[in-house]
Every structure is written in structure tokens, then in C-alpha cells.
Design a protein around this motif. Structure first.
Motif, PDB file in Angstrom:
ATOM      1  N   VAL A 171      13.107  -6.107   0.943  1.00 14.06           N
ATOM      2  CA  VAL A 171      12.222  -4.940   0.968  1.00 14.06           C
ATOM      3  C   VAL A 171      11.182  -5.032  -0.140  1.00 14.06           C
ATOM      4  N   ILE A 172      11.603  -5.455  -1.330  1.00 15.62           N
ATOM      5  CA  ILE A 172      10.654  -5.603  -2.438  1.00 15.62           C
ATOM      6  C   ILE A 172       9.579  -6.622  -2.092  1.00 15.62           C
ATOM      7  N   ALA A 173      10.003  -7.758  -1.535  1.00 17.79           N
ATOM      8  CA  ALA A 173       9.035  -8.799  -1.151  1.00 17.79           C
ATOM      9  C   ALA A 173       8.077  -8.264  -0.088  1.00 17.79           C
ATOM     10  N   GLY A 174       8.599  -7.504   0.877  1.00 17.95           N
ATOM     11  CA  GLY A 174       7.744  -6.929   1.906  1.00 17.95           C
ATOM     12  C   GLY A 174       6.742  -5.948   1.334  1.00 17.95           C
ATOM     13  N   ALA A 175       7.186  -5.114   0.378  1.00 18.20           N
ATOM     14  CA  ALA A 175       6.282  -4.146  -0.244  1.00 18.20           C
ATOM     15  C   ALA A 175       5.161  -4.850  -1.006  1.00 18.20           C
ATOM     16  N   VAL A 176       5.494  -5.929  -1.711  1.00 19.79           N
ATOM     17  CA  VAL A 176       4.479  -6.685  -2.448  1.00 19.79           C
ATOM     18  C   VAL A 176       3.451  -7.273  -1.486  1.00 19.79           C
ATOM     19  N   LEU A 177       3.918  -7.851  -0.381  1.00 16.83           N
ATOM     20  CA  LEU A 177       3.011  -8.452   0.591  1.00 16.83           C
ATOM     21  C   LEU A 177       2.105  -7.395   1.238  1.00 16.83           C
ATOM     22  N   ILE A 178       2.683  -6.240   1.552  1.00 12.97           N
ATOM     23  CA  ILE A 178       1.867  -5.164   2.134  1.00 12.97           C
ATOM     24  C   ILE A 178       0.805  -4.719   1.138  1.00 12.97           C
ATOM     25  N   ARG A 179       1.200  -4.626  -0.137  1.00  6.57           N
ATOM     26  CA  ARG A 179       0.259  -4.203  -1.173  1.00  6.57           C
ATOM     27  C   ARG A 179      -0.882  -5.199  -1.330  1.00  6.57           C
ATOM     28  N   LEU A 180      -0.565  -6.491  -1.235  1.00  6.68           N
ATOM     29  CA  LEU A 180      -1.576  -7.529  -1.460  1.00  6.68           C
ATOM     30  C   LEU A 180      -2.456  -7.761  -0.225  1.00  6.68           C
ATOM     31  N   TRP A 183      -1.207  -5.714   5.394  1.00 10.36           N
ATOM     32  CA  TRP A 183      -0.613  -5.945   6.716  1.00 10.36           C
ATOM     33  C   TRP A 183       0.625  -5.046   6.887  1.00 10.36           C
ATOM     34  N   THR A 184       0.462  -3.924   7.516  1.00  7.91           N
ATOM     35  CA  THR A 184       1.583  -2.980   7.654  1.00  7.91           C
ATOM     36  C   THR A 184       2.653  -3.471   8.623  1.00  7.91           C
ATOM     37  N   TRP A 185       2.311  -4.452   9.483  1.00  7.66           N
ATOM     38  CA  TRP A 185       3.315  -4.969  10.410  1.00  7.66           C
ATOM     39  C   TRP A 185       4.438  -5.703   9.691  1.00  7.66           C
ATOM     40  N   ILE A 186       4.239  -6.021   8.409  1.00 13.25           N
ATOM     41  CA  ILE A 186       5.293  -6.679   7.624  1.00 13.25           C
ATOM     42  C   ILE A 186       6.514  -5.767   7.510  1.00 13.25           C
ATOM     43  N   ASP A 187       6.269  -4.442   7.439  1.00 12.22           N
ATOM     44  CA  ASP A 187       7.385  -3.492   7.297  1.00 12.22           C
ATOM     45  C   ASP A 187       8.366  -3.577   8.454  1.00 12.22           C
ATOM     46  N   PRO A 188       7.933  -3.478   9.721  1.00 21.37           N
ATOM     47  CA  PRO A 188       8.919  -3.621  10.810  1.00 21.37           C
ATOM     48  C   PRO A 188       9.518  -5.018  10.898  1.00 21.37           C
ATOM     49  N   VAL A 189       8.768  -6.045  10.482  1.00 18.04           N
ATOM     50  CA  VAL A 189       9.334  -7.397  10.480  1.00 18.04           C
ATOM     51  C   VAL A 189      10.515  -7.473   9.509  1.00 18.04           C
TER      52      VAL A 189
END
Length: 305
Positions: A171-180, A183-189
Motif C-alpha cells: 500500500v505504501i509503494a502504491g501511494a508513492v507511485l500514485i503521488r508521483l 495514476w489512480t488505477w494503481i490503487d485497484p491494482v
């Protein structure tokens, strides 16, 4: 000798009490964070947080099951429950597995919807909640470290908490990627990935608990091996009505009718079968009923190694 036995009993009670306290603290921390993660997932609109909350629920369930095993497992049988209360552990685990399957279905359906209809994610809040979860897992692991070698139940809870750290990191990695990237589709992935991580272990839990509730042969035993080993005991000419089952994962029982060789002593054959089952298969509660060839079943006796 009686004094030594009493001292050992006091030591066992002390260890169980210490394990229960550590499990209680870990359960309190994990439960509080579970509620916080559900609230955070709703407030910050993060499906990944909600999926990780489902995984965190497995930790809570594992801790509850471990506490049940400590509190109820040693409770003496009574006139209504002659086998005692150890099945509470299995019932709780089975309920947990069914609940997790339901949550996983919800997460997958919601993830599909969000792929086609992306939603805004508050990545900072998502990251903060996941970071707190990672800290809670580390503290819980620290609390359980001391008792994990002395108790299978504590060790199981420890491994559940350790595995949940992977979800928090994801989840932390996903939040960082979304922030950078935005790409909000990272959350459901991430949510689907966590669900796929949890489901195999959930299926194993449901399979094993169902087998215990159906009084099936424990997974680590093969009935043909047990049958062949009993047949090879001196004095045994044959056997039938062989049953092997467990009340819990570490409590295996066996009943069997044994036909004796001509001239064989019933007591010697019973002792031989009991000792062999304990030494070779770890079966601690054995009931052996003996009979002469061609005669109806004789009287049975229960023997313990």
C-alpha cells in the motif's frame, strides 16, 4: 516426583499466562488499527487500504484463535462436552475463512468498477495510514517473538502478522507511485494484488478447518500407512473399523478393531499398537479393541502412551 509434576504445572501455567498477555496486547493494537484502516480507506477513497484491512482481519482472527486455544483448549471436558472445548478454535478459523472470501469478492468487484471509472485517491492519507499499519505490525511481531517457539498458536499468529507487513509495504509503494505519477488505477491494482495474496492462504485455512470439522484424516497422515503399520505389529493378524481424526490441528485420535494371531495376548498387542502409533505417527489418544479370529468384537480398552 509429585512435587516436580506440580512445579512443571506451575511453569506451564506461567508460560501460558505470559503468552496470553502478549497475545492480548497484540490483539488490541491490531484491532484498533483494523478500525483505523477501514475508516482511512473510506475517507481517502482507497480500495488498497480496504483490501489491506481484509488482510489485517486475518491477523485479528489468528490472534483471537490463539487466545481461544490458550483459554479454552485447557478447559476440562464436562458432562455435556466430553471432548472439551478445543473445537472453538476450529469454528473460529472456519468463520474467518468464509468472511474473508466474502470480502475478497467485494474487493474484486469494486476493483473492476474502478478500472472503468477511475476515482480520485488521497495518496498522502493513504500513505500515512499504511505507514502506521507497518509500525503496528512491527510492534505486534516484537510482542509475539518471545512466545512463538513455545506455542504453535503463538507462532501461527506471529507468521500472520509477518505476512501482513507485505500488504502494508504494498500500500505504501502504491501511494508513492500514485503521488508521483497521478495514476489512480494503481490503487485497484494494489488491492487486487493483496487479495490474490490472501486468497490462497484463506482457501488452505478453510480446507483444513473443514477437514477437522468433518473428522477427516489429518493432512500429514496417510490412512494406508497407518493401516499397514498396525498390521505389522506383533500379534496382529488383521484390522478393521480404523478411524483417525483430530479435534484440533495438534490433537490426533485413533480407534481400531484388531484381530489377534492365534495365541497372541490381547494386552501385549494393544500396548504394541499404542506405542507404535505414538512413536511413528504422533497419535496421542488411541482406542484398540481386540478380538480373536472368527469371533465377534471383544472388549475395547483405551490406552495412552
Amino acid at each position: 516426583m509429585a512435587h516436580d509434576h506440580a512445579a512443571a504445572g506451575h511453569a506451564h501455567d506461567h508460560t501460558a499466562g505470559a503468552n496470553a498477555r502478549m497475545l492480548g496486547w497484540a490483539l488490541a493494537l491490531t484491532s484498533i488499527y483494523l478500525v483505523a484502516e477501514v475508516v482511512g480507506g473510506i475517507v481517502f477513497n482507497s480500495l488498497a487500504l480496504l483490501s489491506d484491512a481484509a488482510h489485517m482481519m486475518t491477523d485479528v482472527a489468528a490472534l483471537v484463535i490463539a487466545l481461544l486455544a490458550l483459554k479454552l483448549g485447557g478447559k476440562a471436558p464436562d458432562d455435556k462436552r466430553t471432548f472439551g472445548y478445543r473445537r472453538f478454535e476450529i469454528l473460529a478459523a472456519a468463520f474467518n475463512a468464509v468472511l474473508l472470501f466474502g470480502i475478497a469478492i467485494y474487493v474484486f468487484v469494486e476493483a473492476i468498477r474502478r478500472f472503468s471509472d477511475p476515482q480520485e485517491i488521497q495518496s498522502w492519507g493513504m500513505m500515512i495510514v499504511a505507514a502506521i499499519g507497518l509500525l503496528v505490525n512491527i510492534v505486534s511481531m516484537r510482542l509475539l517473538t518471545a512466545g512463538k517457539e513455545a506455542s504453535f498458536n503463538v507462532k501461527g499468529a506471529y507468521l500472520e502478522v509477518w505476512a501482513d507487513m507485505i500488504g502494508s509495504v504494498g500500500v505504501i509503494a502504491g501511494a508513492v507511485l500514485i503521488r508521483l505519477t497521478g495514476w489512480t488505477w494503481i490503487d485497484p491494482v494494489v488491492a487486487v494484488a493483496i487479495g490474490l495474496w490472501v486468497l490462497p492462504r484463506t482457501w488452505i485455512l478453510l480446507r483444513d478447518t473443514t477437514n477437522v470439522l468433518l473428522e477427516g484424516v489429518p493432512a500429514n497422515l496417510r490412512l494406508n500407512d497407518v493401516r499397514a503399520a498396525i498390521a505389522a505389529v506383533p500379534g496382529v493378524a488383521g484390522l478393521h473399523d480404523l478411524h483417525v481424526w483430530s479435534m484440533a490441528n495438534d490433537d490426533v485420535s485413533c480407534t481400531v478393531h484388531v484381530t489377534l494371531d492365534a495365541g497372541a495376548e490381547a494386552d501385549a498387542a494393544r500396548r504394541g499398537v499404542t506405542a507404535m502409533l505414538a512413536a511413528r505417527f504422533g497419535i496421542g489418544h488411541v482406542t484398540v479393541q481386540t478380538e480373536a479370529a472368527g469371533e465377534p468384537c471383544g472388549d475395547g480398552q483405551t490406552t495412552h502412551p
